[in-house]
Write an enzyme that holds these catalytic residues in place. Structure first.
Site, PDB file in Angstrom:
ATOM      1  N   ARG A  39      -1.598 -13.738  -1.725  1.00 38.14           N
ATOM      2  CA  ARG A  39      -2.434 -13.622  -0.524  1.00 38.14           C
ATOM      3  C   ARG A  39      -3.818 -14.158  -0.847  1.00 38.14           C
ATOM      4  O   ARG A  39      -4.091 -14.525  -1.988  1.00 38.14           O
ATOM      5  CB  ARG A  39      -2.491 -12.171  -0.043  1.00 38.14           C
ATOM      6  CG  ARG A  39      -2.948 -11.208  -1.109  1.00 38.14           C
ATOM      7  CD  ARG A  39      -2.928  -9.774  -0.610  1.00 38.14           C
ATOM      8  NE  ARG A  39      -3.432  -8.867  -1.622  1.00 38.14           N
ATOM      9  CZ  ARG A  39      -3.544  -7.569  -1.488  1.00 38.14           C
ATOM     10  NH1 ARG A  39      -3.182  -6.995  -0.356  1.00 38.14           N
ATOM     11  NH2 ARG A  39      -4.025  -6.821  -2.453  1.00 38.14           N
ATOM     12  N   GLU A  47     -10.673  -8.117   2.201  1.00 43.15           N
ATOM     13  CA  GLU A  47     -11.288  -8.312   0.880  1.00 43.15           C
ATOM     14  C   GLU A  47     -11.571  -9.791   0.609  1.00 43.15           C
ATOM     15  O   GLU A  47     -11.052 -10.391  -0.334  1.00 43.15           O
ATOM     16  CB  GLU A  47     -10.393  -7.725  -0.209  1.00 43.15           C
ATOM     17  CG  GLU A  47     -10.210  -6.225  -0.064  1.00 43.15           C
ATOM     18  CD  GLU A  47      -9.431  -5.595  -1.208  1.00 43.15           C
ATOM     19  OE1 GLU A  47      -8.647  -6.309  -1.850  1.00 43.15           O
ATOM     20  OE2 GLU A  47      -9.599  -4.388  -1.438  1.00 43.15           O
ATOM     21  N   GLU A  61      -9.955   2.023   2.443  1.00 41.41           N
ATOM     22  CA  GLU A  61      -8.690   2.184   1.709  1.00 41.41           C
ATOM     23  C   GLU A  61      -8.932   3.056   0.486  1.00 41.41           C
ATOM     24  O   GLU A  61      -9.943   2.895  -0.210  1.00 41.41           O
ATOM     25  CB  GLU A  61      -8.186   0.839   1.171  1.00 41.41           C
ATOM     26  CG  GLU A  61      -7.745  -0.163   2.180  1.00 41.41           C
ATOM     27  CD  GLU A  61      -7.279  -1.452   1.493  1.00 41.41           C
ATOM     28  OE1 GLU A  61      -6.981  -1.434   0.283  1.00 41.41           O
ATOM     29  OE2 GLU A  61      -7.227  -2.472   2.179  1.00 41.41           O
ATOM     30  N   PHE A 115       5.275   0.012  -5.631  1.00 43.54           N
ATOM     31  CA  PHE A 115       4.997   1.248  -6.361  1.00 43.54           C
ATOM     32  C   PHE A 115       3.613   1.821  -6.036  1.00 43.54           C
ATOM     33  O   PHE A 115       3.202   2.810  -6.618  1.00 43.54           O
ATOM     34  CB  PHE A 115       5.164   1.038  -7.871  1.00 43.54           C
ATOM     35  CG  PHE A 115       6.612   0.913  -8.251  1.00 43.54           C
ATOM     36  CD1 PHE A 115       7.448   2.024  -8.189  1.00 43.54           C
ATOM     37  CD2 PHE A 115       7.153  -0.302  -8.634  1.00 43.54           C
ATOM     38  CE1 PHE A 115       8.797   1.923  -8.511  1.00 43.54           C
ATOM     39  CE2 PHE A 115       8.490  -0.416  -8.958  1.00 43.54           C
ATOM     40  CZ  PHE A 115       9.324   0.698  -8.892  1.00 43.54           C
TER      41      PHE A 115
END
Ligand code: GAL
Length: 690
Positions: free
Chosen positions: A126, A165, A318, A368
């Site tokens: 990304r 970000e 976040e 995860f």
């Protein structure tokens, strides 16, 4: 929410958001496109159980929203927006431009960023865009237009989230061009550029603009002024992209807040410049549970967020409920730590607790990384903690919107960071954030609230200002520091402050050129200590001893008092720490990295002399912060220790988490939190928070 005229301020947008959400925002990133439709129904049911009132949609959804050039498919997003609204959950809608889709990259492979060595990043992760690419710019504008148009009137829409970000730096041909234009606007003439970059050194003189480009991998060391400008340019060019997207959305929804998410200790973007363009600073924060003191670095970042927009409440955009998946060992947060970290952010001015992400992914890169609902489903410790926190936050609506005040300011400045870490200096291994943290920590430990400021800030509202390795000071910044001290302020500056000017050129005549006057001292030579662990002894003016490492300087005084002298090493007998009286104020200089005990005592002396007192005298490891406003005052007390701690809360008040009155000494469990709505005396002082 009704449409507003374009003069609506950030304050007003945030006030309405608070009203609409009933106080603190709670929820997180939600990626429904990763799940079959039937999971959505369970999601909204569980969100209601957890007290979720806001989710962030579409952050990485460009390829699902625009499936081929100009072919938009908003159906699934309409459905989930409707479902969320029907269940009373608001939406923070993202422009998905952090992930240009595969079809766009296939059509324009040169959107991919180019590394300094000339190689290109591949597709498959990304943030794979060169922000200067004209097609990337046009396509991201187009999808923002579409989204603004389509969702402006949607009742679930509460705010906008642009990109994710921001950060990729490119050295490709599009960046070259844009950098050149940026330099032409800054310098006007090549003569000015050659002079600012000292291009006569190593024969780098430019004779035509076409010769000037991005500082790709050089054969050996490269020009530090050019690289500093490249840092400035990349931050500015990404910010220009943000601004364009923001202005598009603003036209459709002038009354809604618009933000992007910042990162912890993030070097690429000058967040002072960025925050000024946002409605709120918003932070992604992932402290590593393996680090004993992770909460101190988190505290620094929280205070930075609070400071970026002058004390305005900020957003935790976040965080993780338990484990992340980005390190080699991803330890889960212990029970109670997620709650403690959340209240720490609130204590330091946050008005939201949002997670990445709602439901832990079953596939893909971050499978995860924990969610609010994990792989095992809702019958877990993590989901129970998520629901419990959601329930508690409902009782804190009065805290949202309140502020804190500080009399200490620490300079945190991206120009200093960039210039200091460019290398080719007497020591190239200095970490600017670690240096700031070293000088921040004694204030944190003593529960003294601190604001951060950038180097050119107006300092007149503060009593004590700290310059940690503030390497680059402009003339204006130097003048403001002098004015602050001569007007009665107290200054503490550490080594490697004030060495270079705005062009990254050394200020001549003795270090630190920008501060010599105010410090009443100057250094003739810099002497970093060789190797790790090399120390020197200091003898203090009161007959004591101390030690220092890492850095020393051959200092001379021109009026300053000597607080400590080098007692060993090549500088034995020379001043190490000085204090100068300058006008009505004083200025301390630390020419070496003094030991923690000495530093703590020195800063305690300075803040006592400045009349600055702790929020509360609490044991080490117990953090205390006060938020005030709207006629109320809230004292938040957090026990970061792994054992119970006794805290004297004085007159106290009502603990909003338990509904009980607390006064005098309270036993606070490990990870325990109090949110005390204070009784009258403090409350009458409330509303004075800046
Ligand atoms: C953030 C990012 C999220 C997610 C999270 C967890 O940096 O914005 O999308 O990746 O980290 O690692």
């Amino acid at each position: 929410m009704t449409r507003e005229d374009s003069t609506t301020t950030s304050e007003e947008r945030l006030r309405r958001l608070r009203e609409r959400l009933g106080g603190i925002a709670y929820g997180g990133d939600y990626n429904p496109e990763q799940w079959p439709r039937e999971v959505w129904d369970e999601d909204v049911r569980l969100m209601k159980d957890a007290g979720v009132n806001l989710v962030t949609l579409a952050v990485f959804s460009w390829g699902r929203l625009e499936t081929a050039d100009g072919e938009y498919n908003f159906g699934w997003l309409d459905d989930i927006m409707d479902l969320l609204h029907a269940n009373g959950i608001g939406v923070d809608l993202a422009t998905p431009d952090a992930v240009p889709p595969a079809w766009l990259i296939a059509q324009y492979p040169d959107i991919l960023p180019v590394l300094a060595d000339g190689s290109t990043f591949g597709f498959g992760s990304r943030q794979h865009f060169d922000v200067s690419h004209p097609v990337y710019q046009a396509k991201s504008r187009a999808i923002a237009e579409k989204m603004g148009e389509r969702y402006a009137g949607h009742p679930a829409l509460c705010m906008w989230h642009i990109n994710n970000e921001y950060g990729p730096v490119s050295y490709g041909p599009h960046a070259d061009l844009a950098f050149r234009e940026w330099l032409q606007a800054k310098y006007s003439s090549l003569e000015a550029l050659n002079s600012a970059w000292s291009t006569d050194v190593w024969g780098q003189v430019y004779s035509a603009w076409a010769q000037v480009n991005a500082p790709a991998q050089p054969r050996t060391w490269s020009n530090p002024s050019r690289r500093l400008d490249y840092h400035r340019f990349t931050s500015d060019s990404m910010l220009a992209h943000y601004r364009t997207q923001r202005d598009i959305l603003r036209r459709f929804t002038p009354g809604l807040p618009i933000v992007t998410n910042f990162m912890r200790f993030y070097k690429n973007n000058d967040y002072w410049a960025w925050a000024a363009e946002e409605d709120a600073a918003a932070l992604d924060i992932y402290p590593d549970p393996r680090e004993q003191d992770a909460h101190v670095a988190a505290a620094l970042n929280f205070d930075l967020m609070r400071s970026l927009r002058k004390g305005q409440p900020w957003l935790v955009m976040e965080q993780a409920t338990a484990a992340v998946s980005q390190w080699s060992v991803n330890v889960s947060k212990l029970p109670g730590k997620m709650r403690l970290g959340s209240y720490q952010a609130i204590a330091q001015g946050a008005d939201s607790i949002l997670f990445f992400q709602w439901r832990q992914a079953s596939g893909g890169t971050e499978r995860f990384h924990s969610g609010m609902v994990n792989h095992a489903g809702p019958n877990t410790r993590v989901f129970r903690e998520v629901c419990e926190l959601g329930r508690e936050l409902k009782g804190l609506s009065g805290v949202a919107g309140t502020r804190s005040a500080a009399k200490v300011a620490i300079v945190f400045d991206w120009d200093c960071w960039w210039a200091l870490e460019l290398g080719n200096s007497p020591r190239s291994d200095l970490s600017y954030p670690q240096e700031v943290l070293r000088l921040y920590r004694p204030f944190f430990d003593a529960n003294i609230p601190v604001d951060f400021v950038h180097a050119g800030s107006d300092l007149s509202g503060y009593s004590l200002v700290v310059l940690p390795a503030s390497y680059l000071l402009t003339d204006q910044a130097a003048q403001r520091i002098e004015d602050f001290v001569s007007g009665g302020g107290r200054l503490v500056a550490s080594y490697l402050s004030g060495i270079v000017d705005q062009d990254n050129t050394i200020r001549l005549g003795g270090y630190p050129g920008a501060l010599r006057n105010v410090l009443g001292a100057w250094s003739e030579e810099l002497h970093p200590l060789a190797g790790d662990g090399e120390e020197v002894k200091l003898s203090t003016a009161d007959g004591g001893t101390a030690s220092a490492d890492y850095w020393t300087e051959h200092l001379h005084t021109t009026g300053a008092d000597v607080l400590a002298t080098y007692a060993s090493g090549r500088l034995a007998g020379a001043p190490a720490v000085t204090r100068n009286t300058f006008g009505a104020g004083t200025a301390v200089y630390l020419s070496s990295r003094v030991d923690g005990t000495f530093l703590e005592q020195l800063l305690a002396t300075e803040r006592d002399a400045a009349g600055i007192r702790p929020e509360l005298n609490a044991p080490r490891g117990v953090q205390v912060r006060r938020r005030t406003g709207n006629g109320s005052s809230f004292l938040l007390v957090l026990n970061h220790n792994d054992a119970p701690s006794g805290v004297d809360v004085g007159a106290g008040g009502t603990d909003l988490l338990t509904g009980t009155d607390v006064t005098g000494t309270v036993e606070l469990a490990a990870n325990g939190v109090l949110v005390i709505e204070e009784a009258t005396s403090a409350a009458t002082a409330a509303g004075t928070g800046r």
